[in-house]
Structures are given as structure tokens and as C-alpha cells.
Design a protein around this motif. Structure first.
Motif, mmCIF file in Angstrom:
data_model
loop_
_atom_site.group_PDB
_atom_site.id
_atom_site.type_symbol
_atom_site.label_atom_id
_atom_site.label_comp_id
_atom_site.label_asym_id
_atom_site.label_seq_id
_atom_site.Cartn_x
_atom_site.Cartn_y
_atom_site.Cartn_z
ATOM 1 N N ARG A 38 36.913 44.068 44.195
ATOM 2 C CA ARG A 38 36.609 42.651 44.414
ATOM 3 C C ARG A 38 37.019 42.238 45.827
ATOM 4 N N LYS A 91 31.734 36.574 53.026
ATOM 5 C CA LYS A 91 30.839 35.440 53.328
ATOM 6 C C LYS A 91 31.003 34.991 54.773
ATOM 7 N N ILE A 147 32.798 41.071 42.511
ATOM 8 C CA ILE A 147 32.555 39.900 43.353
ATOM 9 C C ILE A 147 32.700 40.308 44.825
ATOM 10 N N GLY A 168 25.198 35.231 41.366
ATOM 11 C CA GLY A 168 25.354 36.554 41.969
ATOM 12 C C GLY A 168 24.683 37.607 41.116
ATOM 13 N N ASN A 169 25.173 38.831 41.244
ATOM 14 C CA ASN A 169 24.537 39.954 40.561
ATOM 15 C C ASN A 169 24.408 39.729 39.053
ATOM 16 N N VAL A 170 25.488 39.343 38.410
ATOM 17 C CA VAL A 170 25.451 39.223 36.948
ATOM 18 C C VAL A 170 24.523 38.081 36.531
ATOM 19 N N ASP A 174 27.003 28.197 42.345
ATOM 20 C CA ASP A 174 27.837 29.030 43.218
ATOM 21 C C ASP A 174 29.113 28.249 43.500
ATOM 22 N N LYS A 232 19.534 34.370 47.291
ATOM 23 C CA LYS A 232 20.877 34.955 47.187
ATOM 24 C C LYS A 232 20.952 36.412 47.649
ATOM 25 N N CYS A 282 28.928 33.428 34.142
ATOM 26 C CA CYS A 282 28.738 34.671 34.912
ATOM 27 C C CYS A 282 29.291 34.569 36.331
ATOM 28 N N THR A 284 33.199 33.574 37.492
ATOM 29 C CA THR A 284 34.545 34.060 37.782
ATOM 30 C C THR A 284 35.512 33.674 36.662
ATOM 31 N N ALA A 314 30.994 37.112 33.097
ATOM 32 C CA ALA A 314 32.111 37.333 34.028
ATOM 33 C C ALA A 314 33.306 37.874 33.258
ATOM 34 N N ASN A 366 30.059 42.163 28.810
ATOM 35 C CA ASN A 366 29.657 42.522 30.182
ATOM 36 C C ASN A 366 29.899 44.005 30.487
ATOM 37 N N GLY A 400 27.646 46.951 32.800
ATOM 38 C CA GLY A 400 27.768 47.363 34.201
ATOM 39 C C GLY A 400 28.541 48.659 34.313
#
Ligand code: NDP
Length: 444
Positions: free
Chosen positions: A94, A134, A167, A239-241, A261, A281, A317, A319, A343, A369, A372
Motif C-alpha cells: 500500500r 498522487k 491502494i 479505484g481498481n476494486v 474518491d 481514473k 470499496c 478504504t 475494501a 474481496n 484478488g
């Protein structure tokens, strides 16, 4: 004092400055009470709970790198190798300013049970850094990733510890880290998962967590006399999830109407336009205001708010601790019947309790989850045999794994008299396998 209470008190005293870790241990040990009480004498003599709550190894290291202005920056890197009873450590990296040792320990602890639940031979670990990708240029991200891997590569390997994304760590970051690992160690091996397709990645890994979340939710609803088809879904994160949860929800006939977000959220009553979301995104790495600007049906709101939207299914999804007691009350009042975590630990303990007490089907992240990491393990298998499977092959294995995870959690809950409590069921099912392996391997 019971053995569980005794260990909880000791873990609290020892890790007082790590609230997320304490929260995760609290949830897991409390839900394991029936199993522990049935074996109390043996577990206590073997200090099983003390061992399972103490990472096998914790690494903390300096990550210096040079920014585009020529200024040296210093971040802190972490890798927690929590438990290798059933396989090499496995868990993501992360990259987020909020990262500290407590966050990485909570994620590593959860990962142990999640990985066990997949039925695949993978232990639990997690890593990361307080670096924020970021707003950084590609060169800055590369400089950070290379420095991070220069230290991490001494401690990982295809049969030792296989990190992945999380993340802030997507395909770009994994690529830079893999390149540096290979350069220093001079081996071409499956040491990271989430790799690009041209250098050992698996088809369907990008989609796996979000798709897996929906396969799990579909099965949970089906086994409770309902159907995912036609359901309105509130999704958090972008994001991805979140992206691939939206995509699979639509494919299964549901309608996701929100994403968010860290600065704001979108309500799109026409249903989220996944192609546009990916463009904003994944390609432009831009804010959600750009989604709203390109889509007349979408409303953009600053701050937090997806849980105020009327929905049948909520899919957090983003955090940890993003869905609290007030949010849970709003969801229930609005008729939400199912919450499935994409998440890791997005729902607070109080909110989880409230949802369960009010008849909401609740899927804990470590089960829902797990797609993944399961697909990451499939990537490891493909790397070991130096073959690539088709998208359909991986996706159908993923679906099978998610359906099995649901039934393992469901059966374990029934065996211990807590039918329908998938938090307890997932913890018990994951715990049993790890404990069996730990017992067989002696006091290590
Ligand atoms: P990404 O970085 O791709 O996306 C995270 C999303 O959540 C972004 O939209 C981000 O917004 C938002 N977000 C992150 N932190 C916060 C915060 N503090 N407050 C509000 N919003 C926030 O990550 P992933 O989609 O990969 O991961 C999301 C969750 O799923 C994490 O809990 C992760 O551990 C878990 N997970 C991920 C797996 C995977 O395969 N990727 C596997 C299993 C679990 P912004 O861009 O503005 O920061």
C-alpha cells in the motif's frame, strides 16, 4: 478471565498505538470464541493466540529518492511477514500517506485468514510506505519504486514472500518494482503479482477483486432467497476494486449508481458508465469532477455521502473504516438488504454489529474481496509452470473459488451455531486451516 480476554488485554497493552490492528484482532478473536473455548486448554498451553497475533517478522526501512526538483525525499518502507504456516507470505503493497506500522499489521493479520479461506497455499503478509503516488511524475514514482525495492528485494522471493498491488500500487508501480528486483537479484521469477501481461501477469488479475466481490455477493443473495439481478448498488471508491465491482454488477444485471474518491462522490441514477470511469481514473488519473463534466446524468458532491443514497446493496470499496454506525443506520433506514466489503475492514465494528442485528446480509472483506489474492495465487501457479491461462479459464477458477469461500464461511457458521454470521464463519474457516498447519509444525 477467559483465554481470549487475557490475550486481547495483552495485545492491547503491547500495541496501544495501533488502533486498526487492535480493531482487527478484536473482531477476529471475539468471533473465534466458540472454537477457542472448545480447545482452550491446548491453545493456551501452546500460546496459540499469542503466536497468531505476533508477526513472524516485521521490516521497517528508509526509502530515499530524488524528486524532479533535485530535492532528496525520504519515506518509510514496511513489510510485515505475518504468518507462513500454509505457504509463502502473500499480500499487497500500500502506497498512501496514511500508512504506518499499525495499518500494515492490521492488513497483514487479516490477510492470514483471507489467504487461508481461498483454499490456496499462501501465507499472510502486507507491506507499504507513506509515499503518495498522487501528483508525482512517472519518473518520481519510478525513483521511489526502485529505492523501495532495493531494500525489499533482500527479504522476498517467489518461494518466500510474493507482494502484490493495493491502494496506490497499480500496474505502473508493480512494473517499476519488478524491473528493479530482476536487475538486483538477477532472477526472472514470479516474485510480484499484478504484473503486466507481457512479463508474466495473469489475465483477469486486474478485474479479480471486483469481479470476485460480485460472484460472492451473487451466491450469498442466492442462498438467502434473493437475486443480484435488478438490485441498485451503492459503491464507494473509484479505484481498481470499485471499477471492476461496477463492471461485474452491470454484467449480472444490477445497477451501480455511485462511486467516490478521497475528495468527493458521484450519484449517477442512470447507472455508472464504466468506460468513462476507466478513462477518468485509469487513463487520465483525474478527479471524479471530470466524470461529472462528461456525463449529464451524474451529480458530483464534495466530501463523503455514498451511503445516503437509497440502495439494495452497499459495496464499500475504498478504504478502512469508511462505513460507520451513522452510515449503517442510514442504509438500514433506506431499505438496504446487503453489505459486501470490497475494501479491507471498511465497516467499523459498531456498524457491522448494527447491520447484522437489523437483518442485513453482511459479507466481510476477508471473504468477499479474496478474489484478488486468489487470482494472484493463480498468477504464481502460471509463473511456476511458465504458462498462461486464458481469461475464461482464470475467471471460471475465480468464480469457483468465490462460491467455495462463501460455502466454507456459511458451513463454519452453521457448525458453530451462528448460521448467517459470515464474519464468524469466515474467521473460523480461515483460522482452522492455519491452526492445523501451525500445530503440525511445532513451536515455531
Ligand atoms: P486504489 O488505489 O485503486 O483505489 C482506492 C480508492 O479509494 C480510490 O478511489 C481512492 O481515492 C479511495 N480512497 C483511498 N483512501 C481513501 C480515504 N482515506 N478516504 C476516501 N477515499 C479513499 O485501491 P484498490 O481499489 O486496489 O483498493 C481499495 C480497497 O480494496 C483497499 O482497502 C484495499 O486494501 C482493498 N483490496 C484491494 C485488492 C486489490 O486487488 N486491489 C484486493 C483486496 C482488497 P483517491 O484516488 O482520491 O485517493
Amino acid at each position: 478471565m477467559s483465554y481470549v480476554d487475557d490475550v486481547l488485554a495483552r495485545v492491547k497493552a503491547k500495541n496501544a498505538s495501533e488502533p486498526e490492528f487492535l480493531q482487527a484482532v478484536d473482531e477476529v478473536l471475539n468471533s473465534l470464541r466458540p472454537v477457542i473455548e472448545a480447545n482452550e486448554e491446548k491453545f493456551k498451553r501452546d500460546a496459540l493466540l499469542e503466536r497468531i497475533t505476533e508477526p513472524e517478522r516485521q521490516l521497517k526501512f528508509r526509502v530515499p529518492w530524488v524528486d524532479d526538483k533535485g530535492q532528496v525525499q525520504v519515506n518509510t518502507g514496511y513489510r510485515v511477514q505475518f504468518n507462513s504456516a500454509i505457504g509463502p507470505y502473500k499480500g499487497g503493497i500500500r502506497l498512501h500517506p496514511s500508512v504506518n506500522i499499525g495499518i500494515i499489521k492490521f492488513l497483514g493479520f487479516e490477510q492470514v485468514f483471507k489467504n487461508s479461506l481461498t483454499g490456496l497455499p499462501i501465507g499472510g503478509g502486507k507491506g507499504g510506505s507513506d509515499f503518495d503516488p498522487k501528483g508525482k511524475s512517472d519518473r518520481e514514482v519510478m525513483a521511489f519504486c526502485q529505492s523501495f525495492m532495493t531494500e525489499l528485494c533482500k527479504h522476498i522471493g517467489a518461494d518466500t514472500d510474493v507482494p502484490a498491488g493495493d491502494i496506490g500500487t497499480g500496474a505502473r508501480e508493480i512494473g517499476y518494482m519488478y524491473g528493479q528486483y530482476k536487475r538486483i537479484r538477477n532472477v526472472y521469477e514470479g516474485v510480484l503479482t499484478g504484473k503486466g501481461l507481457s512479463y508474466g501477469g495473469s489475465l483477469a488479475r486486474t478485474e479479480a477483486t471486483g469481479y470476485g466481490l460480485l460472484y460472492f455477493t451473487e451466491e450469498m443473495l442466492k442462498c438467502n432467497g434473493s437475486d443480484i439481478k435488478g438490485k441498485i448498488c451503492a459503491v464507494s471508491g473509484a479505484g481498481n476494486v470499485a471499477i471492476y465491482a461496477c463492471e461485474k454488477a452491470i454484467q449480472l444485471g444490477a445497477k451501480p449508481v455511485t462511486v467516490s474518491d478521497s475528495t468527493g462522490w458521484i450519484y449517477d441514477p442512470e447507472g455508472i458508465d464504466v468506460a468513462l470511469l476507466k478513462e477518468v481514473k485509469e487513463v487520465k488519473r483525474a478527479r471524479l469532477t471530470e466524470y461529472a463534466a462528461a456525463r449529464p446524468s451524474a451529480q458530483y458532491h464534495e466530501g463523503k455521502g455514498v451511503w445516503t443514497v437509497k440502495c439494495d446493496v452497499a459495496l464499500p470499496c475504498a478504504t478502512q473504516n469508511e462505513l460507520n454506525l451513522d452510515d449503517a443506520k442510514t442504509l438500514v433506514a433506506n431499505g438496504c438488504k446487503c453489505v459486501a466489503e470490497g475494501a479491507n475492514m471498511p465497516t467499523t465494528l459498531e456498524a457491522t454489529k448494527y447491520l447484522q442485528e437489523n437483518g442485513v446480509l453482511f459479507a466481510p472483506g476477508k471473504a468477499s474481496n479474496a478474489g484478488g489474492v486468489a487470482t494472484s495465487a493463480l498468477e504464481m501457479s502460471q509463473n511456476s509452470e511458465r504458462l498462461s491461462w486464458t481469461f475464461e479459464e482464470v475467471d471460471s477458477k475465480l468464480k469457483n473459488i468465490m462460491v467455495n469461500i462463501f460455502h466454507n464461511a456459511d458451513d463454519a457458521a452453521k457448525r458453530y451455531g451462528v448460521a448467517g454470521d459470515y464474519v464468524a464463519g469466515a474467521n473460523i474457516a480461515g483460522f482452522e486451516k492455519v491452526v492445523d498447519a501451525m500445530n503440525a509444525q511445532g513451536i515455531v
